[in-house]
Design a protein around this motif. Structure first.
Motif, mmCIF file in Angstrom:
data_model
loop_
_atom_site.group_PDB
_atom_site.id
_atom_site.type_symbol
_atom_site.label_atom_id
_atom_site.label_comp_id
_atom_site.label_asym_id
_atom_site.label_seq_id
_atom_site.Cartn_x
_atom_site.Cartn_y
_atom_site.Cartn_z
ATOM 1 N N SER A 106 28.888 54.832 13.102
ATOM 2 C CA SER A 106 29.586 54.675 13.781
ATOM 3 C C SER A 106 29.496 54.129 15.307
ATOM 4 O O SER A 106 28.135 54.530 15.500
ATOM 5 N N GLN A 107 30.092 53.516 15.578
ATOM 6 C CA GLN A 107 29.799 52.891 17.213
ATOM 7 C C GLN A 107 31.579 52.862 17.818
ATOM 8 O O GLN A 107 32.463 52.127 17.191
ATOM 9 N N CYS A 108 31.909 52.913 19.061
ATOM 10 C CA CYS A 108 31.872 51.881 19.439
ATOM 11 C C CYS A 108 33.081 50.965 19.610
ATOM 12 O O CYS A 108 32.279 50.485 19.668
ATOM 13 N N ASN A 109 34.082 49.993 19.634
ATOM 14 C CA ASN A 109 34.024 48.817 19.290
ATOM 15 C C ASN A 109 33.852 48.289 20.564
ATOM 16 O O ASN A 109 33.959 47.411 21.136
ATOM 17 N N HIS A 110 34.883 49.064 21.302
ATOM 18 C CA HIS A 110 34.191 48.509 23.105
ATOM 19 C C HIS A 110 32.568 47.824 23.874
ATOM 20 O O HIS A 110 32.537 47.009 24.043
ATOM 21 N N CYS A 111 32.035 48.799 23.595
ATOM 22 C CA CYS A 111 30.903 48.991 24.191
ATOM 23 C C CYS A 111 30.269 49.054 23.078
ATOM 24 O O CYS A 111 28.227 48.985 23.705
ATOM 25 N N ASP A 164 40.761 55.398 14.902
ATOM 26 C CA ASP A 164 42.532 54.971 14.237
ATOM 27 C C ASP A 164 41.859 55.957 12.994
ATOM 28 O O ASP A 164 41.500 55.730 12.041
ATOM 29 N N GLU A 165 43.802 55.240 12.092
ATOM 30 C CA GLU A 165 43.142 55.094 10.688
ATOM 31 C C GLU A 165 42.260 54.083 9.910
ATOM 32 O O GLU A 165 41.743 54.895 8.911
ATOM 33 N N ALA A 190 37.314 53.670 22.839
ATOM 34 C CA ALA A 190 36.785 54.121 23.850
ATOM 35 C C ALA A 190 35.444 55.316 23.673
ATOM 36 O O ALA A 190 35.636 56.308 22.691
ATOM 37 N N CYS A 191 35.466 55.447 24.392
ATOM 38 C CA CYS A 191 33.731 56.953 23.889
ATOM 39 C C CYS A 191 33.111 57.173 25.407
ATOM 40 O O CYS A 191 33.368 56.383 26.043
ATOM 41 N N VAL A 212 42.868 55.865 27.015
ATOM 42 C CA VAL A 212 42.501 53.656 26.876
ATOM 43 C C VAL A 212 42.010 53.692 25.699
ATOM 44 O O VAL A 212 42.098 52.740 25.341
ATOM 45 N N SER A 213 42.109 54.843 24.885
ATOM 46 C CA SER A 213 41.536 53.809 23.208
ATOM 47 C C SER A 213 42.927 53.992 23.055
ATOM 48 O O SER A 213 43.303 52.949 22.317
ATOM 49 N N THR A 214 44.479 54.445 22.845
ATOM 50 C CA THR A 214 45.382 53.356 23.021
ATOM 51 C C THR A 214 45.898 52.201 23.641
ATOM 52 O O THR A 214 46.435 51.610 22.776
ATOM 53 N N GLU A 215 45.471 52.247 24.450
ATOM 54 C CA GLU A 215 45.478 51.299 25.456
ATOM 55 C C GLU A 215 44.683 49.830 24.695
ATOM 56 O O GLU A 215 45.122 49.192 24.419
ATOM 57 N N ARG A 216 43.214 50.533 24.409
ATOM 58 C CA ARG A 216 42.673 49.484 24.197
ATOM 59 C C ARG A 216 42.923 48.798 22.637
ATOM 60 O O ARG A 216 43.349 47.634 22.675
ATOM 61 N N ARG A 217 43.511 50.107 22.185
ATOM 62 C CA ARG A 217 43.845 49.449 20.379
ATOM 63 C C ARG A 217 45.058 48.469 20.868
ATOM 64 O O ARG A 217 45.176 47.113 19.744
ATOM 65 N N ALA A 218 46.011 49.135 21.547
ATOM 66 C CA ALA A 218 47.159 48.094 21.062
ATOM 67 C C ALA A 218 46.980 47.115 22.028
ATOM 68 O O ALA A 218 46.939 45.600 20.892
ATOM 69 N N SER A 219 45.785 46.184 22.875
ATOM 70 C CA SER A 219 45.893 44.968 23.488
ATOM 71 C C SER A 219 44.835 43.686 22.734
ATOM 72 O O SER A 219 44.986 43.118 22.274
ATOM 73 N N SER A 220 44.265 44.903 21.625
ATOM 74 C CA SER A 220 43.414 44.140 20.823
ATOM 75 C C SER A 220 44.208 43.778 19.315
ATOM 76 O O SER A 220 43.771 43.112 18.165
ATOM 77 N N LEU A 221 45.619 44.158 19.095
ATOM 78 C CA LEU A 221 46.131 43.861 18.155
ATOM 79 C C LEU A 221 47.297 42.664 18.151
ATOM 80 O O LEU A 221 47.371 41.755 18.998
#
Length: 50
Positions: free
Chosen positions: A2-7, A21-22, A28-29, A41-50
Protein backbone atom coordinates in the motif's frame (compact mmCIF):
# COMPACT_ATOMS: atom_id res chain seq x y z
CA UNK A 1 2.01 -3.06 -0.96
CA UNK A 2 0.00 0.00 0.00
CA UNK A 3 1.06 3.56 -0.62
CA UNK A 4 -0.18 7.10 -0.15
CA UNK A 5 -1.96 8.34 -3.27
CA UNK A 6 -0.58 11.84 -2.65
CA UNK A 7 3.15 11.25 -2.13
CA UNK A 8 3.45 7.53 -3.01
CA UNK A 9 5.17 6.68 0.31
CA UNK A 10 4.64 3.18 1.72
CA UNK A 11 1.89 2.90 4.35
CA UNK A 12 1.05 -0.17 6.40
CA UNK A 13 -2.13 -2.18 5.96
CA UNK A 14 -3.20 -1.04 9.42
CA UNK A 15 -2.76 2.60 8.37
CA UNK A 16 -4.91 1.95 5.29
CA UNK A 17 -7.55 0.26 7.43
CA UNK A 18 -7.78 3.28 9.74
CA UNK A 19 -7.23 6.22 7.36
CA UNK A 20 -8.05 4.81 3.92
CA UNK A 21 -11.34 5.11 2.12
CA UNK A 22 -13.69 2.22 1.36
CA UNK A 23 -11.55 1.29 -1.66
CA UNK A 24 -8.28 1.24 0.31
CA UNK A 25 -6.97 4.54 -1.04
CA UNK A 26 -4.91 6.75 1.27
CA UNK A 27 -4.76 10.48 0.50
CA UNK A 28 -2.50 11.63 3.35
CA UNK A 29 0.21 9.98 5.44
CA UNK A 30 2.79 10.99 8.07
CA UNK A 31 5.28 11.75 5.27
CA UNK A 32 3.11 14.41 3.60
CA UNK A 33 0.83 15.61 6.42
CA UNK A 34 1.04 16.50 10.08
CA UNK A 35 0.01 13.55 12.25
CA UNK A 36 -2.71 15.58 13.96
CA UNK A 37 -4.35 16.52 10.66
CA UNK A 38 -4.17 13.31 8.61
CA UNK A 39 -7.92 12.62 8.78
CA UNK A 40 -8.85 16.16 7.79
CA UNK A 41 -6.26 16.42 5.00
CA UNK A 42 -7.22 12.99 3.70
CA UNK A 43 -10.89 13.99 3.53
CA UNK A 44 -10.08 17.26 1.75
CA UNK A 45 -7.76 15.62 -0.80
CA UNK A 46 -10.23 12.85 -1.52
CA UNK A 47 -13.03 15.37 -2.08
CA UNK A 48 -10.89 17.38 -4.47
CA UNK A 49 -9.91 14.29 -6.47
CA UNK A 50 -13.52 13.28 -7.20
Amino acid sequence: MSQCNHCETFVSNNFVRVFGDEDGNVYACPSCSANAGISQVSTERRASSL
